[in-house]
Design a protein around this motif. Structure first.
Motif, mmCIF file in Angstrom:
data_model
loop_
_atom_site.group_PDB
_atom_site.id
_atom_site.type_symbol
_atom_site.label_atom_id
_atom_site.label_comp_id
_atom_site.label_asym_id
_atom_site.label_seq_id
_atom_site.Cartn_x
_atom_site.Cartn_y
_atom_site.Cartn_z
ATOM 1 N N TRP A 44 0.893 -1.387 0.107
ATOM 2 C CA TRP A 44 -0.058 -0.136 0.290
ATOM 3 C C TRP A 44 0.795 1.431 -0.088
ATOM 4 N N GLY A 45 0.268 2.127 -0.383
ATOM 5 C CA GLY A 45 0.930 3.552 -0.395
ATOM 6 C C GLY A 45 -0.103 4.576 -0.342
ATOM 7 N N LEU A 46 0.309 5.518 0.475
ATOM 8 C CA LEU A 46 -0.728 6.707 0.765
ATOM 9 C C LEU A 46 -0.019 7.911 0.296
ATOM 10 N N VAL A 47 -0.727 8.482 -0.843
ATOM 11 C CA VAL A 47 -0.149 9.497 -1.575
ATOM 12 C C VAL A 47 -0.955 10.856 -1.512
ATOM 13 N N PRO A 48 -0.451 12.017 -1.404
ATOM 14 C CA PRO A 48 -1.206 13.176 -1.216
ATOM 15 C C PRO A 48 -1.676 13.620 -2.540
ATOM 16 N N ALA A 49 -2.835 14.271 -2.462
ATOM 17 C CA ALA A 49 -3.625 14.718 -3.568
ATOM 18 C C ALA A 49 -2.708 15.752 -4.657
ATOM 19 N N ALA A 50 -1.925 16.278 -3.939
ATOM 20 C CA ALA A 50 -0.902 17.328 -4.830
ATOM 21 C C ALA A 50 -0.121 16.466 -5.702
ATOM 22 N N VAL A 51 0.464 15.472 -5.165
ATOM 23 C CA VAL A 51 1.419 14.495 -6.172
ATOM 24 C C VAL A 51 0.225 13.782 -7.510
ATOM 25 N N VAL A 52 -0.890 13.247 -6.936
ATOM 26 C CA VAL A 52 -1.793 12.674 -7.672
ATOM 27 C C VAL A 52 -2.245 13.471 -8.811
ATOM 28 N N SER A 53 -2.220 14.799 -8.284
ATOM 29 C CA SER A 53 -2.982 15.920 -9.503
ATOM 30 C C SER A 53 -1.959 16.126 -10.355
ATOM 31 N N GLN A 54 -0.829 15.696 -10.210
ATOM 32 C CA GLN A 54 0.176 16.121 -11.431
ATOM 33 C C GLN A 54 0.079 15.418 -12.567
ATOM 34 N N GLN A 55 -0.596 14.004 -12.135
ATOM 35 C CA GLN A 55 -0.814 13.093 -13.147
ATOM 36 C C GLN A 55 -2.099 12.724 -13.528
#
Length: 160
Positions: A44-55
């Protein structure tokens, strides 16, 4: 061929694949780990929205972003004996935060990352952590769900 070595080699290869799966997301992962229970390996990984929104556009991802400090929980499942990726599970997660009423469980939707099956969902957090996710994995050939507990922290709270 030595089956133990072969299994270890396949498992190591899957670990590398998982890191590749998270690709651009991996560098910004706030938390990630491997858990194993009842013959299932869960990464599992928990990723901040700021990083996800780059993709990805958050509005297009899993029905749009929830309120709060948004993070994306990503889960990849593997058969512990064979190393085969599990693509036909039903996965739910419930977020708990200290001092906050537990959120309703959410389904982690099947998704492809680099053409590899994973499961994911957006969660809105009220606080900066720590976070507790109760994850249930239901496999079609097993009568009961497998329970996992994920304890996540946000070491870089400024990345949202």
């Amino acid at each position: 061929m030595n089956t133990i070595l072969d299994h270890a080699t396949r498992l190591a290869a899957w670990r590398l694949v998982l890191l590749g799966l998270l690709g651009p997301l991996a560098w910004g992962a706030q938390a990630q780990a491997r858990l194993e229970r009842d013959g299932v390996v869960l990464y599992w990984g928990l990723v901040p929205a700021a990083v996800v929104s780059q993709q990805h556009a958050l509005a297009d991802l899993h029905g749009g972003p929830p309120a709060g400090k948004v993070h994306h929980l990503v889960v990849a499942l593997f058969d512990a004996k064979t190393g085969q990726r599990i693509e036909n599970a039903v996965v739910q997660a419930q977020l708990s935060e200290t001092g906050v009423v537990d959120a309703a469980p959410k389904y982690l939707l099947p998704m492809k990352i680099n053409e590899q099956a994973s499961y994911g969902q957006l969660f809105g957090m009220a606080k900066d952590g720590p976070y507790l996710f109760r994850v249930k994995v239901k496999l079609p050939d097993q009568p009961a769900a497998i329970d996992f507990t994920i304890e996540a922290r946000v070491p870089h709270a400024d990345m949202r």
